[in-house]
Design a protein around this motif. Structure first.
Motif, PDB file in Angstrom:
ATOM      1  N   HIS A 230      17.403  37.388 -28.878  1.00  0.00           N
ATOM      2  CA  HIS A 230      17.791  36.082 -28.977  1.00  0.00           C
ATOM      3  C   HIS A 230      18.257  35.850 -27.385  1.00  0.00           C
ATOM      4  CE1 HIS A 230      20.470  32.809 -31.015  1.00  0.00           C
ATOM      5  NE2 HIS A 230      19.758  32.320 -30.223  1.00  0.00           N
ATOM      6  N   ILE A 231      17.633  34.988 -26.849  1.00  0.00           N
ATOM      7  CA  ILE A 231      18.273  34.410 -25.718  1.00  0.00           C
ATOM      8  C   ILE A 231      18.859  33.312 -25.447  1.00  0.00           C
ATOM      9  CG2 ILE A 231      17.198  34.213 -23.139  1.00  0.00           C
ATOM     10  CD1 ILE A 231      15.026  36.173 -23.593  1.00  0.00           C
ATOM     11  N   ILE A 232      19.748  33.085 -24.593  1.00  0.00           N
ATOM     12  CA  ILE A 232      20.536  31.761 -24.672  1.00  0.00           C
ATOM     13  C   ILE A 232      20.343  31.553 -22.873  1.00  0.00           C
ATOM     14  CG2 ILE A 232      22.559  30.508 -24.989  1.00  0.00           C
ATOM     15  CD1 ILE A 232      23.408  32.700 -26.990  1.00  0.00           C
ATOM     16  N   LEU A 233      20.021  30.246 -22.887  1.00  0.00           N
ATOM     17  CA  LEU A 233      19.732  29.452 -21.412  1.00  0.00           C
ATOM     18  C   LEU A 233      21.043  28.818 -21.273  1.00  0.00           C
ATOM     19  CD1 LEU A 233      15.914  28.772 -21.555  1.00  0.00           C
ATOM     20  CD2 LEU A 233      17.072  30.885 -20.760  1.00  0.00           C
ATOM     21  N   GLY A 234      21.700  28.775 -20.040  1.00  0.00           N
ATOM     22  CA  GLY A 234      22.493  27.874 -19.504  1.00  0.00           C
ATOM     23  C   GLY A 234      21.980  27.246 -18.361  1.00  0.00           C
ATOM     24  N   ASP A 235      22.594  26.732 -17.436  1.00  0.00           N
ATOM     25  CA  ASP A 235      21.936  26.171 -16.005  1.00  0.00           C
ATOM     26  C   ASP A 235      21.676  27.146 -15.143  1.00  0.00           C
ATOM     27  OD1 ASP A 235      21.347  24.224 -14.454  1.00  0.00           O
ATOM     28  OD2 ASP A 235      23.074  23.039 -14.176  1.00  0.00           O
ATOM     29  N   GLY A 236      20.359  27.509 -14.976  1.00  0.00           N
ATOM     30  CA  GLY A 236      20.034  28.501 -13.807  1.00  0.00           C
ATOM     31  C   GLY A 236      20.614  29.992 -14.579  1.00  0.00           C
ATOM     32  N   CYS A 237      21.077  30.175 -15.476  1.00  0.00           N
ATOM     33  CA  CYS A 237      21.395  31.362 -15.836  1.00  0.00           C
ATOM     34  C   CYS A 237      21.122  31.563 -17.634  1.00  0.00           C
ATOM     35  CB  CYS A 237      23.119  31.675 -15.818  1.00  0.00           C
ATOM     36  SG  CYS A 237      24.050  30.293 -16.343  1.00  0.00           S
ATOM     37  N   TYR A 238      21.414  33.029 -17.964  1.00  0.00           N
ATOM     38  CA  TYR A 238      20.800  33.085 -19.142  1.00  0.00           C
ATOM     39  C   TYR A 238      21.675  34.447 -19.719  1.00  0.00           C
ATOM     40  CZ  TYR A 238      18.362  37.461 -18.187  1.00  0.00           C
ATOM     41  OH  TYR A 238      18.004  38.646 -17.761  1.00  0.00           O
ATOM     42  N   ILE A 239      21.759  34.520 -20.960  1.00  0.00           N
ATOM     43  CA  ILE A 239      22.142  35.652 -21.635  1.00  0.00           C
ATOM     44  C   ILE A 239      21.346  36.114 -22.711  1.00  0.00           C
ATOM     45  CG2 ILE A 239      23.752  36.644 -23.484  1.00  0.00           C
ATOM     46  CD1 ILE A 239      26.008  35.529 -21.670  1.00  0.00           C
ATOM     47  N   SER A 240      20.883  37.551 -22.627  1.00  0.00           N
ATOM     48  CA  SER A 240      20.057  38.392 -23.743  1.00  0.00           C
ATOM     49  C   SER A 240      20.983  38.918 -24.766  1.00  0.00           C
ATOM     50  CB  SER A 240      19.267  39.189 -22.914  1.00  0.00           C
ATOM     51  OG  SER A 240      18.621  40.440 -24.040  1.00  0.00           O
ATOM     52  N   LEU A 241      20.897  38.498 -26.139  1.00  0.00           N
ATOM     53  CA  LEU A 241      21.790  39.366 -27.085  1.00  0.00           C
ATOM     54  C   LEU A 241      21.514  40.745 -27.295  1.00  0.00           C
ATOM     55  CD1 LEU A 241      22.770  36.192 -27.549  1.00  0.00           C
ATOM     56  CD2 LEU A 241      23.195  36.780 -29.465  1.00  0.00           C
ATOM     57  N   LYS A 242      20.447  41.054 -26.974  1.00  0.00           N
ATOM     58  CA  LYS A 242      19.939  42.503 -26.855  1.00  0.00           C
ATOM     59  C   LYS A 242      20.524  43.236 -25.876  1.00  0.00           C
ATOM     60  CE  LYS A 242      15.704  45.477 -27.248  1.00  0.00           C
ATOM     61  NZ  LYS A 242      14.315  45.409 -27.145  1.00  0.00           N
ATOM     62  N   LYS A 243      20.335  42.787 -24.721  1.00  0.00           N
ATOM     63  CA  LYS A 243      20.982  43.344 -23.363  1.00  0.00           C
ATOM     64  C   LYS A 243      22.646  43.299 -23.534  1.00  0.00           C
ATOM     65  CE  LYS A 243      18.376  43.079 -19.169  1.00  0.00           C
ATOM     66  NZ  LYS A 243      18.431  42.427 -17.863  1.00  0.00           N
ATOM     67  N   GLU A 244      23.095  42.493 -24.237  1.00  0.00           N
ATOM     68  CA  GLU A 244      24.763  42.445 -24.439  1.00  0.00           C
ATOM     69  C   GLU A 244      24.944  43.280 -25.670  1.00  0.00           C
ATOM     70  OE1 GLU A 244      27.025  41.032 -22.436  1.00  0.00           O
ATOM     71  OE2 GLU A 244      25.243  40.580 -21.243  1.00  0.00           O
ATOM     72  N   GLU A 245      23.856  44.036 -26.511  1.00  0.00           N
ATOM     73  CA  GLU A 245      24.068  44.887 -27.447  1.00  0.00           C
ATOM     74  C   GLU A 245      24.900  44.082 -28.740  1.00  0.00           C
ATOM     75  OE1 GLU A 245      26.157  48.308 -26.118  1.00  0.00           O
ATOM     76  OE2 GLU A 245      24.478  49.116 -25.085  1.00  0.00           O
ATOM     77  N   LEU A 246      24.389  42.812 -28.810  1.00  0.00           N
ATOM     78  CA  LEU A 246      24.848  42.068 -29.747  1.00  0.00           C
ATOM     79  C   LEU A 246      23.580  41.745 -30.986  1.00  0.00           C
ATOM     80  CD1 LEU A 246      26.817  39.364 -27.899  1.00  0.00           C
ATOM     81  CD2 LEU A 246      27.829  41.083 -29.447  1.00  0.00           C
ATOM     82  N   LEU A 247      22.587  42.660 -30.877  1.00  0.00           N
ATOM     83  CA  LEU A 247      21.638  42.460 -31.665  1.00  0.00           C
ATOM     84  C   LEU A 247      21.100  43.710 -32.174  1.00  0.00           C
ATOM     85  CD1 LEU A 247      18.787  41.015 -32.649  1.00  0.00           C
ATOM     86  CD2 LEU A 247      17.926  41.492 -30.570  1.00  0.00           C
TER      87      LEU A 247
END
Length: 228
Positions: free
Chosen positions: A211-228
């Motif tokens: 689950h990828i969340i996009l900001g303004d020119g940046c993003y967070i991968s919930l898998k990378k953050e170990e939230l998945l």
């Protein structure tokens, strides 16, 4: 050399021919697209007015996405034809960025997914949730917009997600949405929905890749953050 007798409307065009597009200001680029001004206002002056009204944290050409067709037409001298030209210019920028990012797109690499969808989604003023349906080799089968608005349990239905996944015979899926604030940090609701989709997928043997969340020119991968 630019001739003195040339009108203001012709100057950006002549500058382009003499020095090339890289020498033009953002206003001059837009002025060439507009082509003409009005009796009391040159194309260059109209272009400067458009840029002054463009919203968004970046300003300049990137903020043209935040001006609606109606807002452009409220500028004296900008009719429907000129407004459509400006909106097409903004859309071309999105598509060019996406075409470039497509060459590196891999759905097992969140950076490439974020790059591919960034220009399309970071200018959205509402949250847009995309469901990416994938086969067993992580190839895209179909892209489906689930909702447009605030992310919450009532808008993002587990039932709707897996109806689409089964319809396409997808083996895997990915969720992707934007945060109009520009800050991609997940809310508690984002995390809750992600966990809910993961558990439902496990029961149906359709795995949630990320689950990828996009900001303004940046993003967070919930898998990378170990939230998945």
């Amino acid at each position: 050399m630019i001739k003195k007798e040339m009108t203001q409307e012709e100057l950006p065009y002549e500058k382009f021919l003499t020095l090339g597009p890289e020498a033009l200001t953002e206003a001059e680029l837009i002025a060439i697209i507009l082509r003409t001004g009005t009796r009391n206002c040159s194309a260059l002056e109209l272009a400067k007015e458009i840029l002054s009204r463009a919203k968004g944290p970046e300003g300049g050409l990137n903020s043209l996405h935040h001006l609606s067709l109606q807002e452009l037409m409220e500028i004296p001298g900008i009719g429907q034809i000129k407004a459509v030209k400006v909106k097409c210019l903004a859309e071309m920028a999105i598509r060019m960025a996406r075409q470039k990012a497509a060459k590196a797109l891999r759905f097992d690499t969140p950076e490439t997914v974020a790059d591919y969808y960034m220009e399309e989604m970071r200018h959205q003023e509402k949250e847009k949730i995309l469901l990416l349906l994938l086969d067993n080799k992580l190839q895209l089968i179909e892209e489906y917009m689930i909702s447009l608005g605030t992310v919450n349990a009532s808008l993002l239905s587990t039932r709707d997600v897996f109806i689409q996944a089964l319809r396409c015979r997808a083996s895997k899926l990915m969720l992707l949405h934007n945060h109009p604030s520009g800050d991609p940090r997940p809310s508690s609701q984002d995390i809750m929905i992600t966990q809910k989709m993961k558990k439902a997928g496990e029961l149906m043997d359709i795995s949630l890749v990320d689950h990828i969340i996009l900001g303004d020119g940046c993003y967070i991968s919930l898998k990378k953050e170990e939230l998945l």
